[in-house]
Every structure is written in C-alpha cells, then in structure tokens.
Design an enzyme around this catalytic site. Sequence first.
Site, PDB file in Angstrom:
ATOM      1  N   LYS A  96       0.830  -1.209   0.000  1.00  0.00           N
ATOM      2  CA  LYS A  96       0.000   0.000   0.000  1.00  0.00           C
ATOM      3  C   LYS A  96       0.864   1.258   0.000  1.00  0.00           C
ATOM      4  CE  LYS A  96      -3.786  -2.419   2.269  1.00  0.00           C
ATOM      5  NZ  LYS A  96      -4.422  -2.794   3.550  1.00  0.00           N
ATOM      6  N   GLN A 140      -4.594  -1.412   9.617  1.00  0.00           N
ATOM      7  CA  GLN A 140      -4.418  -2.741   9.058  1.00  0.00           C
ATOM      8  C   GLN A 140      -4.949  -3.793  10.030  1.00  0.00           C
ATOM      9  OE1 GLN A 140      -3.187  -3.536   5.909  1.00  0.00           O
ATOM     10  NE2 GLN A 140      -3.943  -5.557   6.445  1.00  0.00           N
ATOM     11  N   ASP A 163     -11.320   3.001   4.114  1.00  0.00           N
ATOM     12  CA  ASP A 163     -11.912   1.741   3.671  1.00  0.00           C
ATOM     13  C   ASP A 163     -13.390   1.857   3.316  1.00  0.00           C
ATOM     14  OD1 ASP A 163      -9.873  -0.195   3.599  1.00  0.00           O
ATOM     15  OD2 ASP A 163      -9.838  -0.319   5.780  1.00  0.00           O
TER      16      ASP A 163
END
Length: 352
Positions: A96, A140, A163
């Site tokens: 990422k 995460q 997200d």
Amino acid sequence: MDAIAARPLAFAGLAAGVLVAGVIIGKTLPDGCCSCSCKKKKVETKLIDGKAISAQIRAEVKQHTAELQEKHGVVPGLAVILVGSRKDSESYVRNKKKAAAEVDFHTVDVTLPDTVTQAELMAEVEKLNKDPKVHAILVQLPLPPQIDEATILKAIRVDKDADGFSAENVGNLCLKGGDPPLAVPCTPAGCIELLQRSGVQVKGKTAVVIGRSNIVGMPVSQLLQSMDATVTVCHSRTPDMVAHIKNADIVVAAIGKAYFVKGSWLKPGCAVIDVGINSIEDSTKKAGYRLVGDVAFDEAQGIASYITPVPGGVGPMTIAMLLKNTVNLARHSVGLPRIPLRRADGPAAMGA
C-alpha cells in the site's frame, strides 16, 4: 475510461454473439439449446485483466493528485497504522505504501508493538484525525486480541474513512437518492470497475453474489442493485444455490472456498468476478502451494464470456480503489465533488 463497446457478431449456429479481444475457447450448443453440456455453439471466454485495469486507475489517480496540488495546493495524505509484526500484514502495508508513493501521495506510517493498549492506539487515531495533511486513515487488520477492532474503526472520522466501512458511508451507499458515500469499500468498488471497464452490461441483468460479508458481499450487492441489476445474495443457508447461479448473467463469488462454483453451474455467456483467494497444495511450486479462486477456473472456460483470474483479477484492484478513495477524500476536504464509481447510461455519472 469509457466502457468498451461490444459489437454484434453472427456466425454458424449462433444468432448473435459478442466480439471481444482474446482467444476464443469454445464449447458449442445446438440452436435453441441452453444446456452447456451440448456442444455446437461457441461461447467466447475473455480474461478480465485486473493488473491492467488497476494500472489505468492508478494513472488516473496520479493525474487527479497533480491537479489537486497545482490548483488547490493539496497533496492527498494516506496514514496507515500497523500493529504487531505479522508477515502478511507487513506485506500488505508495504504494498500500500509503495502504491501511494507511485501516485505522489503524502504518507504517514504508524507502527506499534502488538503489546499496545486500546488507549494508546486510540490516541494515535486521534492524532491522525486532527492532522490536516492526512485525508485517509487505514488501520491494518487483524488487531491483537486485547484491542476491540470495532471501537478503533468507529474512532476514525467519517471524512477520513479510507476503507469506506463506517456506518455513515455504508448507510449512504445503501440509500437511494441520498448523499453519496465519501468512500466506497475497496474490493466491491474494484469489482464494479472490472465489470464497467470490460464492457459488461449490468443494467437489467440478473446478478448473484455468493457471500454476505460486510467487506464484500453486502456492499457489492448494493452497488449492483444501484446499477439496476436484479440481485440475489446467496450464502451458507441458501437452499438450491446452484439454481440461482445457473440463472445469473453476472456471478460475484466471495465465499472463500476453493473451486466452490463449478463450471456446470454457470449460465453460458455469463460474467464471473472471482473474489476468492484460496491456497491449495501444489508440489510443483517452490512454496508448496498455489492460489486459486472460488470458481473452478478451467471448467468455466467456454461457458463464461468474461472471468477474472486468481491471482491477477480482483486482487490488484483493492489497492487501486484505496488510492481512489484517498484522492476522493482529499477532494472532499477542499469542497470538490467525488470522482464517481458508477457510470450512467447518459453523459451524467451516478452518485456512488
């Protein structure tokens, strides 16, 4: 990028088909037959290349980033919190960060030991909530057992929800005619991009989503419905799931079981988006295993008109859509409209 236009094609034994690039892998059916066990009509199978489509999206994000910086003096900022030293989580975060650097984002890394307390982690989230250079926050998962994941995720400001999992964003995704979500869950959004950019028609089609998770199944079913598909969500308690799948023009498999969907279950000419990532033993591989999807890929050849491979299909799209969410949240911070996900039939794009 506009969806690829499909062109009608007539050939022996088939009144009309679709001309697509790629190798034709055919099973044939006699005129008037809808059973894939008969072999006279060819069905073309085209791979949906997630790597290529994700590269297109990353290039678009990089362009939007340059425009934001030039016109508004804003650089999209992505903060990633990593707790502990799980190898898989470290790998995901590394990928990422690399992707964010490639599109010229500002990045903030917060790495904490797996002994961190709930209060300490909450304090780090609050710091990022208050940082004007951070437009998107990603924690995460999974987190250590002493941490309540739901509490941590709820603490992220909705306008920094990388997200798209906050209750407000999910609620707006599901509402018809309301405010659009500020961010859309990444994997479901990637599935929609794959369909649109491959020229798969969704409006008026029958779609089956296999799996009802909050991460994939629920949001992707809402997105498909918002695009005027008739959607059925199948799960472990669905009776006669095969009958539903056999009637589907679009199948999104997200159940997490290797080769669960058999080729014989698929409707000839359907489009298959395989979200599953499962490992199976393979002595020919150095690691002793290989990755496969939820759909029996080889069996689907000559039956499905489009299918995503595993790996190389949905996987690359998840990070690409995280980048798109981040640039959208940065745009929101300066009062600019979101870059929409869904594409309208006419010149105006739809909200989500």
